[in-house]
Write a protein that holds these residues in place. Structure first.
Motif, PDB file in Angstrom:
ATOM      1  N   THR A   1       0.825  -1.214   0.000  1.00  0.00           N
ATOM      2  CA  THR A   1       0.000   0.000   0.000  1.00  0.00           C
ATOM      3  C   THR A   1       0.860   1.266   0.000  1.00  0.00           C
ATOM      4  O   THR A   1       0.550   2.233  -0.702  1.00  0.00           O
ATOM      5  CB  THR A   1      -0.914   0.021   1.250  1.00  0.00           C
ATOM      6  N   GLU A   2       1.946   1.243   0.773  1.00  0.00           N
ATOM      7  CA  GLU A   2       2.799   2.439   0.833  1.00  0.00           C
ATOM      8  C   GLU A   2       3.459   2.721  -0.502  1.00  0.00           C
ATOM      9  O   GLU A   2       3.595   3.863  -0.924  1.00  0.00           O
ATOM     10  CB  GLU A   2       3.867   2.281   1.920  1.00  0.00           C
TER      11      GLU A   2
ATOM     12  N   GLN B   1       2.242   1.764  -3.389  1.00  0.00           N
ATOM     13  CA  GLN B   1       1.175   2.196  -4.301  1.00  0.00           C
ATOM     14  C   GLN B   1       0.915   3.690  -4.139  1.00  0.00           C
ATOM     15  O   GLN B   1       0.778   4.423  -5.122  1.00  0.00           O
ATOM     16  CB  GLN B   1      -0.106   1.404  -4.021  1.00  0.00           C
ATOM     17  N   GLN B   2       0.861   4.144  -2.883  1.00  0.00           N
ATOM     18  CA  GLN B   2       0.594   5.563  -2.646  1.00  0.00           C
ATOM     19  C   GLN B   2       1.708   6.437  -3.214  1.00  0.00           C
ATOM     20  O   GLN B   2       1.444   7.442  -3.860  1.00  0.00           O
ATOM     21  CB  GLN B   2       0.411   5.826  -1.145  1.00  0.00           C
ATOM     22  N   GLN B   3       2.946   6.012  -2.986  1.00  0.00           N
ATOM     23  CA  GLN B   3       4.072   6.786  -3.527  1.00  0.00           C
ATOM     24  C   GLN B   3       4.035   6.846  -5.048  1.00  0.00           C
ATOM     25  O   GLN B   3       4.291   7.875  -5.648  1.00  0.00           O
ATOM     26  CB  GLN B   3       5.402   6.145  -3.115  1.00  0.00           C
TER      27      GLN B   3
ATOM     28  N   LEU C   1       1.426   6.494  -7.042  1.00  0.00           N
ATOM     29  CA  LEU C   1       0.305   7.301  -7.550  1.00  0.00           C
ATOM     30  C   LEU C   1       0.525   8.799  -7.314  1.00  0.00           C
ATOM     31  O   LEU C   1       0.040   9.618  -8.084  1.00  0.00           O
ATOM     32  CB  LEU C   1      -1.020   6.826  -6.938  1.00  0.00           C
ATOM     33  N   GLN C   2       1.284   9.138  -6.263  1.00  0.00           N
ATOM     34  CA  GLN C   2       1.604  10.555  -6.050  1.00  0.00           C
ATOM     35  C   GLN C   2       2.596  11.054  -7.095  1.00  0.00           C
ATOM     36  O   GLN C   2       2.473  12.164  -7.599  1.00  0.00           O
ATOM     37  CB  GLN C   2       2.214  10.761  -4.654  1.00  0.00           C
TER      38      GLN C   2
ATOM     39  N   GLN D   1      -3.481   7.888 -12.315  1.00  0.00           N
ATOM     40  CA  GLN D   1      -4.662   7.959 -11.442  1.00  0.00           C
ATOM     41  C   GLN D   1      -5.979   7.545 -12.113  1.00  0.00           C
ATOM     42  O   GLN D   1      -6.773   6.845 -11.486  1.00  0.00           O
ATOM     43  CB  GLN D   1      -4.733   9.325 -10.764  1.00  0.00           C
TER      44      GLN D   1
ATOM     45  N   GLN E   1      -6.200   3.874 -11.751  1.00  0.00           N
ATOM     46  CA  GLN E   1      -5.733   3.267 -10.491  1.00  0.00           C
ATOM     47  C   GLN E   1      -6.613   2.150  -9.937  1.00  0.00           C
ATOM     48  O   GLN E   1      -6.101   1.213  -9.341  1.00  0.00           O
ATOM     49  CB  GLN E   1      -5.481   4.324  -9.418  1.00  0.00           C
TER      50      GLN E   1
END
Lengths: 85, 149
Positions: free
Chosen positions: A35-36, A38-40, A42-43, A49, A52
């Motif tokens: 998850t971490e 993935q967040q990085q 997508l940022q 996005q 996503q």
């Protein structure tokens, strides 16, 4: 196990085209969950996005769940639903 | 024989590779590039793979098939790169003691390959449009129809 390092993220097909690169290298300070990452991703790659919610993720050549643990040095892959055959 | 290749598929050799005296049946499935899908004309299909994962995923598929069916031998070969209508994109050959098992195993292998193995195709239409195919779009199964298998 290295205490810190990088995680390589590979992109394929429409995911690669959406962000304009086949590979990103993300610094990590130790083990993280997918998850971490993935967040990085997508940022950093806002072009992804719109895709996503359909993206599939793999860690070291195996499909992975959001809670999959990732170690420095691992390879993550991010891609749209497959369409072989 | 489990492989990805950018060369035309030798389906005779692929079929030979699964023949065995222990088998009473051999089934060969060929997925070929179709010219028209839902009225749209395909000029060519371009296949791309996450090579490393696709290869291990094909091996896992063959292993898993052996737990469901009494497979004597199985071969799966998928082509990558640019293909024209009529070309063979994927060949699956399987041998089993009896025919019903061979048909069922072949069906399971192609269906599961299409759901799981990280290979993608991009369709080039005769009108110039180029679109990635993403059949797993749960909300719109029809969008997954393409000139492939």
């Amino acid at each position: 196990m290295t205490p810190s390092g990088t995680v390589t993220v590979l992109f394929f097909a429409a995911a690669r085209e959406a962000i304009g690169t086949a590979e990103l290298s993300l610094p990590v300070s130790g083990p993280v969950i997918l998850t971490e990452i993935q967040q990085q991703v997508l940022q950093r790659a806002i072009g992804l996005q719109p895709l996503q919610h359909r993206l599939l993720w793999a860690v070291n050549n195996q499909y992975a769940l959001p809670a999959t643990m990732i170690q420095p040095g691992d390879t993550v892959a991010c891609f749209p639903p497959v369409s072989g055959g | 024989m489990i492989q990805l290749t950018d060369q035309p598929l030798d389906y005779t050799a692929i079929t030979e590779s699964v023949r065995d005296p222990a088998a009473g049946a051999v089934v060969l499935f060929l997925g070929t590039v179709r010219d028209f899908t839902a009225g749209e004309q395909t000029q060519q299909l371009e296949y791309e793979a996450y090579q490393q994962m696709a290869e291990s995923s094909l091996k896992q598929l063959a292993d898993e098939a052996s737990t469901h069916f009494p497979i004597v031998k199985a071969a799966i070969v998928h082509r990558l790169g640019v293909l024209q209508p009529g070309d063979v994109a994927v060949a699956i050959a399987v041998s089993t003691p009896h025919r019903a098992q061979a048909f069922a195993a072949g069906q399971w292998l192609i269906d599961t390959l299409k759901q799981r193995v990280p290979i993608w195709k991009r369709e080039h239409y005769t009108d110039g449009r180029v679109l990635w195919q993403h059949p797993a779009a749960a909300t719109d199964a029809a969008a997954g129809q393409s000139g492939g298998t």
